[in-house]
Design a protein around this motif. Sequence first.
Motif, PDB file in Angstrom:
ATOM      1  N   PHE A 152       0.724  -1.330   0.001  1.00  0.00           N
ATOM      2  CA  PHE A 152       0.032  -0.014  -0.056  1.00  0.00           C
ATOM      3  C   PHE A 152       0.541   1.046  -0.086  1.00  0.00           C
ATOM      4  O   PHE A 152       0.825   1.791  -0.826  1.00  0.00           O
ATOM      5  N   THR A 204      -9.477   3.305  -0.503  1.00  0.00           N
ATOM      6  CA  THR A 204      -8.414   2.868  -1.287  1.00  0.00           C
ATOM      7  C   THR A 204      -9.558   2.763  -2.702  1.00  0.00           C
ATOM      8  O   THR A 204      -8.926   2.681  -3.808  1.00  0.00           O
ATOM      9  N   THR A 238      -3.176  -0.572  -4.827  1.00  0.00           N
ATOM     10  CA  THR A 238      -3.285   0.169  -3.216  1.00  0.00           C
ATOM     11  C   THR A 238      -4.420  -0.705  -3.108  1.00  0.00           C
ATOM     12  O   THR A 238      -4.849  -1.012  -1.826  1.00  0.00           O
TER      13      THR A 238
END
Length: 401
Positions: A233, A296, A377
């Motif tokens: 991430f 995300t 991500t």
Amino acid sequence: MSSANYRALLRTPGAAAFFLPASLGRVGVAMTNLSVVWLVHSHTGTFAAAGLVSGAFAVAEALGAPQLARLVDRLGQTRVLPPALFAHAAAVTVLVSLVAADAPDALLILGGGLVGASVPQLGAMSAARWAALLRTDRAAELPTAFALESLSNAVGYLVGPTLVSAVAAAGHPVLGTVLAASLSVVGGLVLAAQRGSAPAPAGDSAAHAPQDRSLLRSEVFLLMGLNLAIGVFFGAMQVSVTAFGVEHGAPSAAAPIFALSNCGGLLAGWLYGLRRWRVPPPVQLPAVTGALMLGTLLLLTVGSPFGLGLVVLLTGATIPPLLALFSVLTESTVHQAVLTRAFSWLGSASAAGSAGAAAVSGWAIDTLGARGGFAVTATAAAAMTVQSIVGLRLLRSRRGR
């Protein structure tokens, strides 16, 4: 809401004496890799060489940190840290000397590896001290202590890179590298001098650990998987936010967006540590990773830098609570004789994820644009959520102490 919880922690005898120097040293640690990039680029004129040296630094740190932590668990912080700090100072001196001598890239890469392998793991040592200080009579305060550690880490990585960039941009890259090493060494030496709060060394039993002290356990593998995913991430976000700004004609937007994320994270981490949560950490984990996954997914829908800033504020707010939860779950899962090593291995997993994500997200961005990077991500956040749910019963039912 007041900061009474944090004040009470720091008023614990010996706590401020180890936490403050460790925090100072963390600023230096946060500066080190970037200072190496500035140093090498200033003398070679190429980011290719700087990137190779930085990569060697990162790989060596990921591999070397757990080995240093093994020695710390076995022999104690006060015995291992001073010679380790001397080795780090010597490695930085070697690298600076190689750069000044216009050494070939191969030697610069070796020098960068030496610096990375000797980086002092002050965060892991500080966390281990909190565990030793509180686990017997004040275990309920450990989440607050680890939230404080998370805030210290966030401040270090907010202040450190900014400081070294300012010094290097002013034409003093060597000074930036020396300053980074100096902060690490001074903070580490003061930390090592605080003998009263240091965890008792485990001796030879840490080197030949019985089953209950082994890190080869399903809970540890789960936590390593979570840290690997959060590293992905981090790495993908850095590249993707920058690419999004370029796509929308605002390449300078990345810096304020990252600053907004950091500030939101600091506030969320502060508030998280102030509260005594009745919900146990293994149950909190899926909730926080789920919030990160939602953020995300929203990244895939934003259409402007302003909108991206709002969503990044949400994702950034989940990070300090997540890092605090990882520390709490690690402390409650592994034996205290191998705790420093466990913290270091989790940090290495995060670093590995971040390094790999930079390459994967770069390919995704070239293929699909910035949203391709944001998809990386989102995948990492989804992986964390799935792991948190699947591992819920495991983390609730088993403990390593």
